[in-house]
Design an enzyme around this catalytic site. Structure first.
Site, PDB file in Angstrom:
ATOM      1  N   SER A 103       3.308  -6.693-107.329  1.00  0.00           N
ATOM      2  CA  SER A 103       2.498  -7.096-108.479  1.00  0.00           C
ATOM      3  C   SER A 103       3.068  -6.560-109.786  1.00  0.00           C
ATOM      4  CB  SER A 103       1.071  -6.562-108.324  1.00  0.00           C
ATOM      5  OG  SER A 103       0.399  -7.233-107.303  1.00  0.00           O
ATOM      6  N   CYS A 104       2.527  -7.071-110.860  1.00  0.00           N
ATOM      7  CA  CYS A 104       2.843  -6.643-112.226  1.00  0.00           C
ATOM      8  C   CYS A 104       2.772  -5.125-112.335  1.00  0.00           C
ATOM      9  CB  CYS A 104       1.855  -7.277-113.192  1.00  0.00           C
ATOM     10  SG  CYS A 104       1.878  -6.608-114.853  1.00  0.00           S
ATOM     11  N   PRO A 105       3.708  -4.458-112.987  1.00  0.00           N
ATOM     12  CA  PRO A 105       4.852  -5.007-113.718  1.00  0.00           C
ATOM     13  C   PRO A 105       6.137  -4.982-112.907  1.00  0.00           C
ATOM     14  CG  PRO A 105       4.643  -2.692-114.277  1.00  0.00           C
ATOM     15  CD  PRO A 105       3.621  -2.991-113.182  1.00  0.00           C
ATOM     16  N   LEU A 106       6.048  -4.823-111.587  1.00  0.00           N
ATOM     17  CA  LEU A 106       7.255  -4.577-110.786  1.00  0.00           C
ATOM     18  C   LEU A 106       8.292  -5.696-110.828  1.00  0.00           C
ATOM     19  CD1 LEU A 106       5.689  -2.640-107.780  1.00  0.00           C
ATOM     20  CD2 LEU A 106       6.822  -1.741-109.809  1.00  0.00           C
TER      21      LEU A 106
END
Lengths: 170, 79
Positions: B16-19
């Site tokens: 998920s964000c920000p990965l």
């Protein structure tokens, strides 16, 4: 590519597990876009600089927190348990349960841990400033913090933030 | 499918964000100027995020594909 990178200045004031996320998410995303990033950790946000982050979450302070089970069949998971948070918040062990539920849900959804995000932020040269006054008030020592943390006061942060494109108080 | 030849594929499936954006940045650092990175994501937010990331960093987002359950991006390192 512009010559001067954009600049993000954040103030992290909250130390609970849920509120620990926004500054590190924004910081890593901005750093990934080649922005210059600085975070000022003050008051309850200061412990986020400790070598081990032990942030917890309490439904008592988050009346709108959805209480969803991170396990079980889909219908069971999607159900929003109508838990009276004020009551549950006062139950012994409930905060620990809510914390582990949130951690499990985050992990299942592919969300990095706060510590992982902080490691990435460090790796991407995000400047992290710990508040000297908070250290004095709550009795923290610099040795308790990660090596990359620098210690400063309001003026140190404000000088950094003076020409920031975005400044946020979290 | 695309004819673009990527030198590296980064799979951020499940993250998920920000990965996706953070890992893309890291991978871009590891390739040479002019080379192309292929990035795969399952995070629906990665579409607008990768567009914004490319605008901000100046790297070129050559293509993005919505393949239903997966999103595929081709990014050219420009500097």
């Amino acid at each position: 590519m512009e010559n001067k990178p954009k600049k993000l200045a954040l103030i992290a004031t909250q130390g609970t597990l849920d509120w620990a996320y926004p500054p590190f998410i924004l910081a890593t995303a901005a750093a990934a876009m080649d922005w210059e990033v600085g975070i000022f950790f003050t008051f309850y946000g200061l412990p986020l600089l400790k070598k081990e982050i032990n942030a917890t979450v309490s439904p008592a302070s988050n009346p709108a927190m959805p209480m969803k089970m991170p396990f079980g069949p889909e219908g069971f998971r999607n159900f929003n348990w109508p838990m009276p948070n004020m009551l549950m918040g006062n139950m012994p062990g409930f905060e620990a349960m809510a914390t582990s539920m949130m951690k499990k849900t985050f992990k299942d959804k592919g969300v990095a841990t706060v510590q992982e995000l902080r490691d990435m932020a460090v790796e991407m040269d995000v400047r992290m400033i710990g508040c000297q006054m908070t250290m004095d008030v709550f009795g923290f020592k610099k040795e308790e913090f990660i090596e990359e943390a620098e210690i400063g006061g309001a003026a140190t942060f404000l000088e950094f933030a003076a020409d920031a494109n975005i400044s946020l108080f979290v | 499918m695309s004819d673009i030849k990527a030198v590296q594929t980064l799979d951020t499936s499940g993250l998920s964000c920000p990965l996706p954006v953070v890992k893309t940045k890291k991978a871009i650092n590891g390739i040479a100027i002019g080379e192309i990175l292929e990035m795969i994501a399952t995070d629906p937010g990665s579409i607008p995020d990768m567009e914004a990331w490319a605008r901000q960093t100046g790297h070129e987002l050559l293509e993005s594909h919505d393949e239903g359950s997966k999103y595929r991006f081709f990014i050219k390192k420009t500097h």
